[in-house]
Each structure stands twice: as structure tokens, then as C-alpha cells.
Design a protein around this motif. Structure first.
Motif: not given
Length: 328
Positions: A99-100, A133-134, A137, A141, A158-161, A163
């Protein structure tokens, strides 16, 4: 004139030195000359926003006169493309995904980011399709780049955190990237290359080892396999400058086989016709990002992945073992 050079992989921090032709001229006019990729109005806005330094000091007056030899540092901003980047169902080899983050084995020939010469058909287009989801980002991503014709492993957030964490780790040199390269000539032993890299003073398509104004660049290599007149190297990046491995090995006079930009003509005497033909047919640099290791941004656990070199490089290795064994 010292041309604008990228500060790091993001190509957003640029450096230049004021030439004789700019001595006494106003700052915005000289910037328009040195940072020609941006309009004068955009450069003026950046100056007024405090995004430009002259010899280490922020200058916000566009009319500020500059002197020859003054060093400029511009913090440029990403310019939003005039076209919409569309998701595309392009095949990509996903080595790992959670998921990340995702780890991709990029084939040679696939461009990573769209640009003026290529607006689609890139890894970024593919990521927007396979990982929608990217879209939220930066750069879908993508944390680090590979040259179009370099194959191998890349990590994608795959998410801002994730990244933010991965970018910070990359800047702190905590993401381990290992490559293998087939080079011309026989090297005796491994070593470290610590030579600064900047934009080539005459050819904007090339990078070069430069004495003044270059960014620090460190490449470690060891012998992977010896052949007569060629060597396979295991290479580890400490920094990540544009074309770093290719430039450093060419500087040693051991360019990567097939490199169209830094390789020069094929060397080697008395080669078997089949081997010579295969080496000449290698139209891309024989460089593969083989291994990737990092700390997972969520769990904090160490994670690593490895992928062997693709078929075109494996074929060259097989022919070299057959026709050019070391010591033959």
C-alpha cells in the motif's frame, strides 16, 4: 561561460557563473541568458520571491547589477506541463507492491518521465494506469530515475507520506542502488571514483567531469567477471547525478559497451566475428540496475530486491565466456 547545471536528480536547483558578457548587467537580464529554459518574466518572479542567490546571498532586486564570475544559484519550480498526462495501459514488470510502494523492473527503451519530445508512452503514464492513486503524488510517485536505455529496478511511492520518506532517504544516501555494467577494456581491481559531474560545457545533451561548478559524485565499483578485452563490473552509487556511472566509467577510459553518448567506437582486436557483430549490435548502454535496498517507509524494516540483467546483456556475457575467456 559556465552553463546552468542541475543540483541533483530533480534538476530544480540550478547553478551558473556570470560570464564576461554579463559584467555590470542587471540580474534578470543575465539570468535570462544563463537559464534560457525559462522566460524572463518567470525568472523575475522567482528573483522577487527570493529564490535566487548571488554568491550565497539572496537578491530580490531584478535591477541588481552583477559582476563577472559571480555564482548564481536558482531554486526553480516545477513547471506544469501544458498537456494532460493520461494513464496508459502499458506493460510493466511489478516486482513488488504494497500500500506504500512498488518496485518496478524497467526495461531498456522505456522513458521514465514525459518531456517536450515525448508526451506519452512513458513509465509515468503506465504508473497512472496500474496505480491510479499515484495521480495524487508528485511525478506519479517516481522517486529516482533511470536513463531511457538503462534497465532495472526503480522504487515508486504510492502515497504522499511514503514519497516524502523515500525522497528524504534518497537525499540522505540511505537507499542502496547496485548496478552491473559491461565495459571496454580490462580493469585490474575495484575502486572508488570521486569526481564532480556537471553539464558538459559545449554539449547540453551530455554530462561531464568538471573541475569547477560540478556536483559531488561518488561511484564504487568492483570486478564482477573478467573477459579478454572486456570486464563486467558491479557498481554501487553513493550519489545519483545524471548519467553518473556512464560519465565516470568513460572518464576512466573504460566506457560502457553500447553507450551511444559516451562509449565511442568499439575497441578490441582479434575478436571472433560473431562476438564483434553482437557487440556492435548492442545499441544501448550495457547497464542494469540489479539491486535495490531501502528501509520501508511504514514498517521501518529493511527491504531489498534483485533482478538479473536482461537477455541482451546475458547474451553478450555468454559470447564473451565462449570467445573471450579471461587469460585466453
Amino acid at each position: 561561460m559556465t552553463a546552468a547545471t542541475p543540483d541533483d536528480d530533480a534538476d530544480l536547483v540550478l547553478h551558473a557563473e556570470v560570464p564576461e558578457s554579463g559584467d555590470g548587467k542587471r540580474l534578470d537580464a543575465v539570468c535570462a541568458q544563463l537559464f534560457a529554459d525559462y522566460s524572463r518574466s518567470r525568472l523575475q518572479a522567482w528573483i522577487e520571491a527570493g529564490r535566487l542567490q548571488v554568491d550565497g546571498e539572496v537578491v530580490t532586486r531584478c535591477r541588481h547589477p552583477v559582476t563577472v564570475g559571480a555564482r548564481l544559484r536558482l531554486l526553480a519550480e516545477e513547471i506544469e506541463e501544458a498537456f494532460t498526462l493520461e494513464p496508459q495501459d502499458l506493460p510493466i514488470d511489478v516486482v513488488h507492491a504494497d500500500r506504500d510502494l512498488a518496485v518496478i523492473d524497467k526495461p531498456a527503451g522505456l522513458t521514465v518521465h514525459p518531456g517536450a519530445g515525448q508526451r506519452d508512452g512513458t513509465l509515468q503514464n503506465a504508473l497512472l494506469h496500474h496505480f491510479p492513486q499515484t495521480a495524487a503524488v508528485p511525478r506519479a510517485g517516481i522517486v529516482h530515475r533511470l536513463d531511457k536505455d538503462t534497465s532495472g529496478l526503480m522504487v515508486v511511492a504510492l502515497n504522499l507520506k511514503a514519497h516524502a520518506r523515500l525522497v528524504a532517504d534518497l537525499q540522505a544516501r540511505e537507499i542502496r542502488r547496485e548496478y552491473e555494467a559491461l565495459v571496454q577494456g580490462e580493469l585490474i581491481s575495484g575502486a572508488t571514483i570521486d569526481l564532480p559531474i556537471g553539464r558538459h560545457p559545449r554539449d547540453r545533451l551530455r554530462m561531464a567531469v568538471v573541475e569547477h561548478g560540478g556536483r559531488d559524485a561518488v561511484t564504487h565499483y568492483r570486478i564482477g567477471e573478467r573477459f579478454a578485452q572486456f570486464t563486467r563490473l558491479d557498481v554501487r552509487l553513493e550519489t545519483g547525478r545524471t548519467h553518473q556511472i556512464r560519465v565516470h566509467l568513460a572518464q576512466l577510459r573504460h566506457p560502457i559497451v553500447g553507450d551511444p553518448l559516451y562509449g565511442g567506437p568499439l575497441r578490441g582486436s582479434g575478436l571472433e566475428p560473431e562476438l564483434r557483430e553482437a557487440l556492435r549490435a548492442m545499441r544501448r548502454q550495457a547497464l542494469h540496475a540489479r539491486a535495490l535496498a531501502l528501509v520501508h517507509p511504514r514498517s521501518g524494516a529493511e527491504a531489498s530486491w534483485e533482478r538479473p540483467a536482461p537477455e541482451d546483456m546475458q547474451m553478450l556475457y555468454a559470447l564473451l565466456r565462449r570467445f573471450a575467456p579471461h587469460g585466453a
